[in-house]
Design an enzyme around this catalytic site. Sequence first.
Site, mmCIF file in Angstrom:
data_model
loop_
_atom_site.group_PDB
_atom_site.id
_atom_site.type_symbol
_atom_site.label_atom_id
_atom_site.label_comp_id
_atom_site.label_asym_id
_atom_site.label_seq_id
_atom_site.Cartn_x
_atom_site.Cartn_y
_atom_site.Cartn_z
ATOM 1 N N TYR A 291 0.828 -1.222 0.000
ATOM 2 C CA TYR A 291 0.000 0.000 0.000
ATOM 3 C C TYR A 291 0.855 1.261 0.000
ATOM 4 O O TYR A 291 2.039 1.214 0.228
ATOM 5 C CB TYR A 291 -1.094 -0.024 1.050
ATOM 6 N N GLU A 292 0.208 2.371 -0.327
ATOM 7 C CA GLU A 292 0.901 3.653 -0.589
ATOM 8 C C GLU A 292 1.861 3.551 -1.775
ATOM 9 O O GLU A 292 2.868 4.236 -1.825
ATOM 10 C CB GLU A 292 1.659 4.145 0.655
ATOM 11 N N GLY A 293 1.531 2.683 -2.727
ATOM 12 C CA GLY A 293 2.385 2.482 -3.889
ATOM 13 C C GLY A 293 3.334 1.330 -3.644
ATOM 14 O O GLY A 293 4.145 1.364 -2.720
#
Length: 450
Positions: A291-293
Site C-alpha cells: 500500500y501507498e504504492g
Amino acid sequence: MYLPNMISGKWTGTMNLTEPQAGSDLAAIRTRAEPQADGTYRIFGQKIFITYGEHDMAENIVHLVLARLPDAPEGVKGISLFVVPKYLVNADGSLGSRNDAYCVSIEHKMGIHASPTAVMAFGDDGGAVGTLVGRANEGLKYMFVMMNAARYAVGLEGLALSERAYQQALAYARERVQGRAIEGSAAAVAIVNHPDIRRMLMTMKAQIEAMRALSYSVAAAHDAANRHPDPEAKKRNQAFVDLMIPVVKGWLTETGNEVAYLGVQIHGGMGFLEETGAAQHMRDARITTIYEGTTGIQANDLIGRKLAREGGATLKAVVGLMQQTLAEVRRQEGAEFKAMGAALEKGIAAVTEAGTYIATQYGADVRAVAVGAVPFLKLMGIVSGGWMLARAALVAHGKIAAGDADPYFPAKIATARFYADHLLAQAPGLAQVVVHGGASALAVPEEMLG
Ligand SMILES: Cc1cc2nc3c(=O)[nH]c(=O)nc-3n(C[C@H](O)[C@H](O)[C@H](O)COP(=O)(O)OP(=O)(O)OC[C@H]3O[C@@H](n4cnc5c(N)ncnc54)[C@H](O)[C@@H]3O)c2cc1C
C-alpha cells in the site's frame, strides 16, 4: 470545519483513491462528481481497500475522495479532490444527516487485523454530498501532499515492525537453550551463542540502525527544506527528500519483511505458531511493500521522475556527500574503519555505475532499464544505510576518543563494520543486475512464461 476535530482525534479521516480498475494507475479512476446549484457536488462511485473506511470509534469519518467532474480531461489531469463526511456537518459545526457514503464490505486479510479495510459505495441512494477541495482537476497534486507524508510514514512502519521483531527474537534467543556450543561446551547453551543465530540477530540490528538513521536524516532534510533561512539550502534539502522518499518507503518496507522473516527463523518452530507473536510481524509487514504504492511503483518513481528526468543531478550531489564521509572514514585507523572504507567505496562505485546507466539509457531502452528499478532502489537503500552507519561510527569514534566509556559507542562501530561486511557487500552484485540484467528478464516471450 473539519481540521480541528480531525487533529484532536474526535473525528478520523480516510483517503479514497483506489477503485477496482484503478490501483497503481490512478488515471483510471471513474468515480463521478456532479456539480449542484448550491455549490456542493454529488459523488457516485465505488472505492475499495479503504483503510478505516468504517468503524464506530469516532463520531464522524471524513473521507477524502478522488473523483472526476463531468467535463474533466482524461487521465490524472482530470482528477479532483472532495471532502465527503460520513455525517454532514452543519454551519455551527454540529453533526447533520447521514451522508450517502456507506461501507458495503470489510475485507479479510493476512495481517494488520486491527485496521479495518472497507469497500465504500458513494451515491447508491441519490448521491453523496461532497465539497471540492482547492481547484478542480488538481486533486492528485493535493493528494500527493498527503501521499508523500504517508509514504514516509509507511517506511517507518517497516522500521517499527523490524524493531519489535528484533526485540522479541533477541529475548527468545537469550532464553531458549538448545545444543552445545559449536566449539564444544559442557552443557547446552542459549541459542544466542550459536554463530548463525548471532549472524541473524546482527543482520536485524544493523539493518534497523541503518534504516533508523536514514529515516531521521530524511526527516531532518524535510525540516530544513521547509524552514532553512537560505533558499539554496532549502532547495538542496528538498531535492534530497524527493530522491529519498521512494527509498525510505521501498527499502525500509522490503527490509522490514526480511527482518520479520529472520525473527520467525530465530524462534524455530515456535516462530510458526501464532502464540509467540513472531508470525504476526511477518504477516503485518507484508502489506507495507504494497500500500501507498508498491515497491515497483516507488522504484519506477525513483529511476524515472527522480533520476532520469534530471539527468542524475541530485544523485550526484548525494554521492558527493557519501564521498566526504568515505574520506573521513579513510582518515581513521584500525581494522573496523578499514573494512568500512573498503565496502563503502565499492558501494559508492556501485551506485555511481548503476545510476549513470539509468540516467543515460532511460531514453534509449526504458524497458531494460526498468527491469533494474527495484534492484536499484535496494542498492540505494543498502548503500545509503552503509553511509549513515559510517557517519554514526565516526561520531562514536569521536566520543570514545574524548573518554566516553558508554559501551553503546564501540557497539555502534562494530555494528557499522558488520553492516559493511554483510550488507554493503551486496552492492556490487545489485549494480551488476541493474546494468546487465535487463535483456535476459525480457528475453523469454510472454507465451513461453509457462
Ligand atoms: C490493507 C490495504 C489497505 C489499503 N488502504 C488504502 C486506502 O486507505 N486508500 C486507498 O485509496 N487505497 C488503499 N489500498 C490500496 C493500495 O494502495 C493498492 O492495493 C496498491 O496501490 C496497489 O494497487 P492494486 O492492488 O490495484 O495492484 P496493481 O496496481 O494491480 O498491481 C499489481 C502488481 O503490478 C505491479 N504494477 C502495477 N503497475 C505497474 C507499473 N506501471 N510498473 C511496474 N509494476 C506495476 C505492482 O507493483 C504489483 O506488483 C489499500 C490496500 C490494502 C491491501
